[in-house]
Design a protein around this motif. Sequence first.
Motif, PDB file in Angstrom:
ATOM      1  N   GLU A 147       0.838  -1.206   0.000  1.00  0.00           N
ATOM      2  CA  GLU A 147       0.000   0.000   0.000  1.00  0.00           C
ATOM      3  C   GLU A 147       0.869   1.252   0.000  1.00  0.00           C
ATOM      4  N   SER A 205      -5.999   7.419  -1.729  1.00  0.00           N
ATOM      5  CA  SER A 205      -6.583   6.550  -0.704  1.00  0.00           C
ATOM      6  C   SER A 205      -7.828   5.850  -1.230  1.00  0.00           C
ATOM      7  N   ALA A 209      -8.358   1.847  -1.561  1.00  0.00           N
ATOM      8  CA  ALA A 209      -9.538   1.191  -1.000  1.00  0.00           C
ATOM      9  C   ALA A 209     -10.254   0.349  -2.061  1.00  0.00           C
ATOM     10  N   LYS A 210     -10.336   0.868  -3.280  1.00  0.00           N
ATOM     11  CA  LYS A 210     -10.994   0.134  -4.369  1.00  0.00           C
ATOM     12  C   LYS A 210     -10.214  -1.137  -4.716  1.00  0.00           C
ATOM     13  N   LYS A 246      -8.247  -2.811  -2.681  1.00  0.00           N
ATOM     14  CA  LYS A 246      -8.414  -3.755  -1.570  1.00  0.00           C
ATOM     15  C   LYS A 246      -9.759  -4.455  -1.655  1.00  0.00           C
ATOM     16  N   ARG A 247     -10.750  -3.710  -2.086  1.00  0.00           N
ATOM     17  CA  ARG A 247     -12.105  -4.269  -2.151  1.00  0.00           C
ATOM     18  C   ARG A 247     -12.250  -5.250  -3.309  1.00  0.00           C
TER      19      ARG A 247
END
Length: 455
Positions: A51, A62, A66-67, A69-70
């Motif tokens: 990251e 950020s 997050a996208k 990771k999702r």
Amino acid sequence: MFHEAISRNTNLLLVRGVGYSAGRGGIGSSRGIESVGGEGGDSRNNTLVVEKYLQDELSVSSAGIAKLKRNHPSLFQLSLNSKVKPVVQYLYSLLGYSDTTGVPPRTKQTKQVAKIVTNYPVLLQLDVAANLGPTACFLRDSCDLTDKELAMVITATPGVLGLSVEDNLKPTIQFIEDVLVSGGIVQKKVDANNGNGGEDATKTLLRKCILKHPQILALSLSNLSAKRDYFDGIDGDDDDAHSGDESIKGRKPTLAARILVSAPSTYSLSLKENIAPKTEYLARLWGSQMPSSCTKEGGDGEGSFLSDSLREYPQILTLSKEGNIIPTLSFYNMTGYIALDMDGLPRTQNSTMQQKNVMIRSRYIATSLYNRLLPRWHFLANTKPSSKETITSSANLPPLHLLAGASDDVFCRQMKLSLKDYLAFKEEAVPRLKFSSQFDMWLKTGRPIDLATTE
């Protein structure tokens, strides 16, 4: 559809993705995919390391992290030093940056690599030496691309780096070459070169097609074949376009080949939702029957006229029917070049004395409405006030080849207008013509556009 997706990207089954052993002879070893946990650290620390690298090196936001990771959590379990970094550096090198110079990559290059990584994170799971490198070399050699041109292709469609050379890219390139050769385009170029360079001509045309629309490399063979068959159906019984391989020399190219060279992005459009409805509308506009092979209802089998009209300027098929074609035809209708009914089709001739409808050629339908037709029309009206009321009479209409087809210089010279004044008018008027709320009213009622009060 599922089978096609798996055949084009077997990583979807995770048979060679993260989480599999990289031991000798294993799947991970053959494709360079590493096991979960990267270099032996716990998964949480590995996640933080990857990251931080993406944020610091590629300036991924950020929200972007997050996208990822999702949607692609396995990405953060990859080894940073032996997997993520090498791929990122290789992508930099493809785009023209070398870290051996000691000069940091330009902002533009960083943004391009970041976009590739965030939109195609599966590329980070592939090995540079075993996958990405050979694929890039194949594209460069088979399409005769320079390094700069290869960078353009990768930037436009990064997903091609993740395609199988044997299962995807080779068959697709072979398909394109077959259409070009059997369609007569290659022979036409050879004839222009006094019969020399057949293989070079094929490479040149393939390269031209790929550079115009790199995304065609990512289309499936079934997708490409369906559209080729449809365009061949439009050629119909046109003997001059389908006369057999033994008589390719001297005949006109097939529509499928002509589109592939001049407007390859057409092949990326939906056949059912875009190409077919647009083509059927143009056939009715030009008074031509759709060949029976292209319609459910069937036709009279005569596709030569429609094929010739599309072949003249294939780029018309890339235009939006509602956003480009119909507004431009509305202009020609309002100005008196053609007479259309409420459905946007030529009016029926009720009398032999009635002036015959003029067929608007495909290249004139594709002419820019806001950057050419409207500025020229209104400049004529404003420059010659005495002609405002008579300009729409057939005797006073500017010749269509000048209004729609000529350069600004030729248009002004032939119409005896000042080029300097026209260019000044065009620069000032185009933005207001394009966004004017008066334009729709003018199309419906003929009420003049008042440029002085248009905002």
